[in-house]
Structures are given as structure tokens and as C-alpha cells.
Design an enzyme around this catalytic site. Structure first.
Site, PDB file in Angstrom:
ATOM      1  N   ASP A   1       0.800  -1.236   0.000  1.00 48.75           N
ATOM      2  CA  ASP A   1       0.000   0.000   0.000  1.00 48.75           C
ATOM      3  C   ASP A   1       0.829   1.280   0.000  1.00 48.75           C
ATOM      4  O   ASP A   1       0.302   2.345  -0.271  1.00 48.75           O
ATOM      5  CB  ASP A   1      -0.958   0.026   1.197  1.00 48.75           C
TER       6      ASP A   1
ATOM      7  N   TYR B   1       0.816  -3.216  11.640  1.00 48.53           N
ATOM      8  CA  TYR B   1       1.850  -4.253  11.598  1.00 48.53           C
ATOM      9  C   TYR B   1       2.156  -4.613  13.049  1.00 48.53           C
ATOM     10  O   TYR B   1       2.591  -3.751  13.822  1.00 48.53           O
ATOM     11  CB  TYR B   1       3.115  -3.743  10.911  1.00 48.53           C
TER      12      TYR B   1
ATOM     13  N   ARG C   1      -4.667   4.660   6.477  1.00 50.38           N
ATOM     14  CA  ARG C   1      -4.958   4.390   5.075  1.00 50.38           C
ATOM     15  C   ARG C   1      -6.111   5.252   4.586  1.00 50.38           C
ATOM     16  O   ARG C   1      -6.691   6.047   5.320  1.00 50.38           O
ATOM     17  CB  ARG C   1      -5.321   2.898   4.921  1.00 50.38           C
TER      18      ARG C   1
ATOM     19  N   PRO D   1       8.001  -6.023   5.021  1.00 51.46           N
ATOM     20  CA  PRO D   1       7.243  -4.950   4.355  1.00 51.46           C
ATOM     21  C   PRO D   1       7.230  -3.621   5.097  1.00 51.46           C
ATOM     22  O   PRO D   1       6.715  -2.648   4.569  1.00 51.46           O
ATOM     23  CB  PRO D   1       5.830  -5.541   4.286  1.00 51.46           C
TER      24      PRO D   1
END
Length: 681
Positions: free
Chosen positions: A60, A290, A282, A367
């Protein structure tokens, strides 16, 4: 069943295997090469074993450099408008009593680094932007062919023979975990490194002969992920090398119900004893968490039991880390888990330079640095124009060796950074200076700050090659492989020579991307970020810093340079196919430093700088001035690029916006040598 002779065969220039961000970036880049003249159109196919594109989860984060690339392709504005913008990072660490407290705030993107800042947007939307862009610029000629599985690959002298098979809907649908949890969200475990290499393909049967096809391609690009079929087919010498850690992390995309004050900021949170957590706000109220899973550890085989990992377990860990703050959710969009590790392939391409690997197919890492999708797309962006111009018969095939030397070095640097960063993030905070086993929060912050420059994608610095003229050893400044040590066509230049060249434009380091500052169109006074004029259409650029064009001595220097540039014996004419426009392969863009209102385009600038077309007239979009605009201030481009306002200089720019050569206006022969080493002139 079909006999071997009944299987249909087709020929293409390029076959892309995998339609994730790396594969779509390659396809989009090829779609934009349509304006480059050639004897026949570039034929490209892209296949993917998935039946649909991504709709939720996965990557993302979009970094500055990726957005600059998107802008050169024409769709950065779509991502910029839809995404959540990352402005600030908040650090949360335990105080003396073990309670988490906000300890620091830092800018998410280093100020002044780019005209873009980091944003976050669901991968499915990014794939949609790519698909629309490919449709637009290829005229529908390039389409993702889904539910297509490659089954064999043979490398011949002229072409690569790839046999593919059409999958059933069941075969093309990846298996999903069934958890019985309150969340009906899609999980991403089938793509996680917690499952075996064959897990994603367990629905696929061995059905040779059923709707098979043979594709004969000049070039094959494998963008098929961490479990790359292409990589495995090339042999064990391409196997990923590296190590895994004992750190297991979960990921959840939720709409949070919480009293945590920084839930709409990017946060790095270290708890005293319950692990660490990263908050990524987001779009559409979503927040990605996370979450370190201290309760899950690898077994003797080094792999964690994925059956124990559920949304409840992951979220329970988040609640512990965030105490005394409370957090809950009703809606979960997606979740997954992964084991931190860093691995890289010894080679990014087959020795024949007919089969290439990009993205997760050749490098994997955690990530949290937000690099996976970005570096993967930048791999294929680096590769596609090289492959395309060679397939069109324009560039020398030796430039393909620069793909490994340039992009594997970037991957090596990424692995090194992620190795340190992920361990600092996963470690327990040090209680005091005597706590040798704990992680220093000052060291973590320092790594975070340094990591911001790397993560932006703007610190990439390519070593010397046929495409980059600078001093230094190609092997040491490349990926330190035999291939980079033995690059062909490298123009050797001493440190002293290079220092003189680089001093002509200190703000444009050779081997790095062309930075952007505002300039004005000479003809209409419209302000532009100069980088906006460096479109990803496969063309090289010559950027002429013409200096003070109203000074007679300087004007004569410009005219002499332009006479050589437009000469029938010059590289520019010889690189342009017969009958094509003079700017169809190499475009000349000019920035001068005289007053705009005292300068006239047609009076003061040679024709080659604004070519005439008998049907459309003069080109008014190639000459720019470093001057004050009415509404958007003064870009001060000459000062920011480090160029002398009186004398100027010349800069050669690659199709991917990286600076390849710098010289004086009198260095035309060296500029000609540079292009003759690249083009089949």
C-alpha cells in the site's frame, strides 16, 4: 488431448509473466514506447495465473520516486487524489514505568526532497490505474491474459519458447484460510512466506494438452513473485539466498475504534515487554497495523505454524502493545502474517539476456520499510525501456547488462537496510544505557531518519556503464558481480576529469535521477516542474542549459553547439530513423537564464531547439526559462541545479530520468561518443 503438433504457436517481442505491480509497470512502459519509430510495432503479452487482480490488502505504500515515475506515465494525479498522505511519524516508547508515551515527531518525508511525499493506497487501486494506462497508451493491444499458467521454458538462440496452459476458475483461485473468526475478511496467507512454495498452486492439476499454447518470445520478464516459476525454471543457480529470523509479524487492515491519540499518524510503537507495532493510516478510514507476534515462534524447521495464526491472535497482540489505550474493530478488510527475512538472487537475468527477473522474484524482505512494491516497480521501469529499444532495433544489446549491475545493487542496499531496521523494530527497548540486550531508542530513531532517505527511492546512484559516464570501478559501484565488473562499452574517466564535469551541474549528480524545479515555458509563461517534461516515452533527452542567451558570446556558443547537433553527420540525425521526426528518439529541451520578457523564441534560439513541422508549425514546448512566474514563485532552477547562469552546460538524460552524462557546450564530440555507445547508429 492434443498432440504436440496441434498446439498453436505465436511469436511476440516480449512476454511478461506476472501481472502484479512489477509486471504492470513493465507493460505500461512498453505501451508508452509506441511513439518510438520502428519497422514493426512492439508486440507484448502479459499473463498471470490469478483469475482477477488484487482487490484488498497486499502492498500500500507509494514513495516519492514511484510517484515521480507514475507522473511520467500520466497517472500520478489519480493516486495522489485517492490516497492518504503521510505527513508525520510519531515515535512511542515506554517510560520508566513501562507505559508507552509519545517520545518524538519527525516528518514522514524529508522536506524538499521531491515534489511528492509518501502516500498509501490499496494495491488493487494502483493495479487499476496501471490497467487503464496500458489500455490508453497501447490502444488495447496489451491486455492482461488471466488464468494462464506457464508450464515450460526453453531458451533458444533467437527466441525463448514458453508453453502455457489455460486454467479453470477453480485452479486460478488461490486458497484462503478459514478461521471461523468474527472477521470475514480476505486473508493474504496464501502469498505469505509462512506457507510452502507450492501452497498457492495446490488447486492446480497436471492437465497437459488442455488449451495449451506455445509463445515464442525474444525476451521474457519474470515478475511472478517470491515463489517465481520463472526463477525456479531457470535453475538452482537463481535460487534466493539469505536468512530468516525468529520474528513473526501479523498485518490487519481495519477501521479502528480506539482512544489512541495518533491513530491517524504513522506510528512506530515499542512496548516494554509485549512487542512492537507500526500504525499506517490508510484511505477510507482504514488503518493498517503491523503487529509483532511474540506468542508465535518458528519450529525446528524454521517456519511458524500458520494454523495458529488468526485475526484474533494478531489483534490480541495489538491490544497488549497499545495498553493503556483501548482498540477494537467491527470491520476488517484484510489480514495476513509473515516471517521477517531477507533474501536475494545471485543473478537478475539469464546469461543470454533473453530472460529477466524483477521484483519479489529476485529479492524479498520485510514490508515495514514500504519498499517491496516500490523497488519492484522500479526494477521493471529500469528494464523495460532497455528491452523495448533493443527489440525495436534502436539500442545496442550490451546495455541489458546494466540491468543487473544497477538494480541488484539497489536490492543489496535494500536488504542491508531492512536487515538492520527490522531487527531494531522487533527488539525489546533498552531499559537504560547498561541494558546491552535491549534496543537503543536513539539508535532506532537514527536508523528511521536515515531510512527515510533510502525509502524515498531518491538516493539510488547508478555506477559507471555505457549509460552512465562517471569515475569509479563499475564492479564496486555496481552489484560487485562478474557481470558488472565486465560491462562492455564503459567510458573510462579519471576522478579529476569527472570532478570537472560534475562541477558544471552540482545539483544533478551523474547516475542519479534528474531532480525537479519550476521553470517557465518561454512561449506562454506557464510554470512547469521540469521533471514533468521528462515523459517515460522511451526517448533520451539532451537538456541544454543555454545560460544567458542574450549575451552575444554565449549565444554564439549555443549556435555552434546546435549546428553540430543538427548536422547530417551528427548522432542525432543518424539515430533517427529515416522519415521520422528529429525528436522521435532523442529530444532536446532547453533552459535559459535570461529575462523571459526580453527573449524571443524564434529570434534567439536555433531551429533545432524548437523544430518546425509543416503541418503543426513550430514546437513551443521545448524551450524554458529560469524566471519568476506570476502565480507560483521562482524555481531558481540554475541555482538549485548548480549550473552557472552565464555559461550553462549540457546534460544527457536517460529515458528513466537518470543523468547519464554532463559536459560543456564545447564537449560535443564526447556527447556524440556517449550516444554512439548506446545507439545502433
Amino acid at each position: 488431448m492434443f498432440s504436440q503438433s496441434d498446439i498453436p504457436e505465436t511469436n511476440v517481442d516480449v512476454l511478461i509473466i506476472g501481472a502484479g505491480p512489477a509486471g504492470l509497470m513493465a507493460a505500461a512502459s512498453f505501451a508508452h514506447l509506441t511513439a518510438i519509430p520502428s519497422a514493426s510495432p512492439l508486440s507484448v503479452r502479459i499473463i498471470d495465473k490469478r483469475s482477477t487482480k488484487i482487490f484488498s490488502g497486499q502492498a500500500d505504500g507509494l514513495q516519492c520516486r514511484s510517484l515521480e515515475i507514475f507522473d511520467s506515465l500520466g497517472f500520478a494525479d489519480r493516486a495522489w487524489k485517492e490516497a492518504n498522505h503521510m505527513i508525520e511519524i510519531c515515535m512511542w516508547n515506554p517510560d520508566a514505568t513501562g507505559i508507552i508515551q509519545r517520545s518524538d515527531r519527525i516528518p514522514d518525508t524529508i522536506v524538499g526532497l521531491s515534489r511528492f511525499q509518501q502516500i498509501v493506497l490499496q494495491q488493487g487501486r494502483i493495479e487499476r490505474f496501471f490497467l487503464d494506462n496500458i489500455q490508453k497508451y497501447s490502444g488495447g493491444a496489451i491486455k492482461v491474459e488471466r488464468a494462464i499458467l506457464p508450464t515450460s521454458l526453453q531458451i533458444g538462440e533467437e527466441r525463448v519458447k514458453v508453453t502455457v496452459r489455460k486454467l479453470t476458475e477453480e485452479e486460478a483461485t488461490p486458497p484462503q484460510a478459514t478461521t471461523g473468526s468474527k472477521s470475514d475478511a480476505t486473508d493474504g496467507l496464501f502469498r505469505s512466506n509462512l506457507v510452502g512454495d507450492d501452497y498457492e498452486d495446490k488447486n492446480i492439476t497436471d492437465a497437459k494438452g488442455e488449451e495449451e499454447e506455445v509463445i515464442n518470445a525474444k525476451f521474457v520478464i519474470g515478475c511472478d513473485g517470491a515463489r517465481s516459476w520463472t526463477r525456479r525454471t531457470l535453475g538452482p543457480e537463481f535460487e534466493l539466498q539469505g536468512e530468516a529470523t525468529d520474528f513473526i509479524w501479523g498485518v490487519m487492515d481495519i477501521i479502528p475504534l480506539t482512544d489512541f491519540p495518533d491513530i491517524r499518524m504513522r506510528c512506530a510503537i515499542h512496548s516494554a515487554n509485549d512487542g512492537s507495532l507500526m500504525v499506517i493510516p490508510r484511505e477510507n478510514r482504514l488503518v493498517r497495523l503491523y503487529i509483532q507476534l511474540k506468542e508465535v515462534t518458528p519450529d525446528a524447521s524454521g517456519r511458524a505454524d500458520r494454523s495458529k495464526i488468526t485475526p484474533e491472535l494478531i489483534f490480541g497482540a495489538a491490544q497488549k502493545i497499545l495498553r493503556p489505550y483501548k482498540i477494537d474493530y467491527e470491520y476488517c478488510d484484510w489480514w495476513t502474517a509473515y516471517q521477517i527475512g531477507q533474501r536475494i538472487s545471485p543473478s537478475f537475468s539469464h546469461p543470454s539476456n533473453k530472460v529477466f527477473l524483477a521484483g519479489d522474484a529476485v529479492h524479498t524482505h520485510s514490508p515495514k520499510a514500504g519498499q517491496g512494491m516500490n523497488v519492484s516497480m522500479q526494477d521493471s521501469f529500469n528494464l523495460a525501456w532497455k528491452v523495448g529499444l533493443i527489440a525495436k532495433g534502436i539500442c545496442h544489446p550490451r546495455i541489458l547488462d546494466t540491468y543487473q549491475s544497477e538494480r541488484r545493487r539497489v536490492a543489496q542496499d535494500l536488504i542491508e537496510f531492512d536487515h538492520k531496521f527490522s531487527r531494531l523494530f522487533s527488539g525489546r527497548p533498552a531499559k537504560d544505557v547498561m541494558d546491552a540486550e535491549g534496543v537503543s531508542m536513539a539508535e532506532f530513531k537514527d536508523a528511521f531518519l536515515k531510512g527515510n532517505l533510502f525509502a524515498s527511492g531518491l538516493s539510488v546512484d547508478y555506477g559507471p556503464s555505457s549509460l552512465v559516464v562517471k569515475s569509479g570501478d563499475p564492479g564496486e559501484l555496481g552489484d560487485r558481480s562478474d557481470r558488472s565488473r565486465n560491462l562492455e562499452g564503459v567510458r573510462r574517466i579519471t576522478v579529476e576529469e569527472f570532478e570537472v564535469k560534475q562541477s558544471l551541474a552540482k545539483g544533478l549528480p551523474v547516475g542519479m535521477r534528474f531532480n525537479s524545479f519550476k521553470v517557465l515555458n518561454q512561449a506562454c509563461a506557464r510554470p512547469w516542474h521540469f521533471q514533468e517534461r521528462l515523459k517515460a516515452d522511451g526517448r533520451f533527452r539532451i537538456v541544454l542549459f543555454a545560460g544567458d542567451i542574450l549575451d552575444q558570446a554565449q549565444k554564439q556558443r549555443v549556435e555552434v553547439f546546435c549546428d553540430k547537433l543538427s548536422s547530417s553527420n551528427g548522432f542525432m540525425r543518424r539515430a533517427t530513423p529515416e522519415g521520422a521526426k528529429i525528436d522521435s528518439v532523442i529530444e532536446v529541451l532547453t533552459i535559459h537564464s535570461a529575462r523571459r520578457t526580453e527573449t524571443e523564441l524564434l529570434r534567439d534560439f536555433p531551429d533545432i531547439l524548437h523544430p518546425f513541422d509543416p503541418h503543426t508549425g513550430w514546437d513551443y514546448n521545448k524551450v524554458f526559462v529560469d524566471d519568476e512566474s506570476y502565480h507560483e514563485g521562482f524555481g531558481d532552477a540554475y541555482k538549485n541545479y548548480g549550473v552557472d547562469k552565464e555559461k550553462g552546460c549540457v546534460v544527457a538524460v536517460r529515458p528513466d530520468q537518470y543523468v547519464g552524462w554532463i559536459g560543456e557546450l564545447e564537449d560535443f564530440e564526447q556527447l556524440q561518443e556517449y550516444f554512439e555507445g548506446i545507439f545502433l547508429v
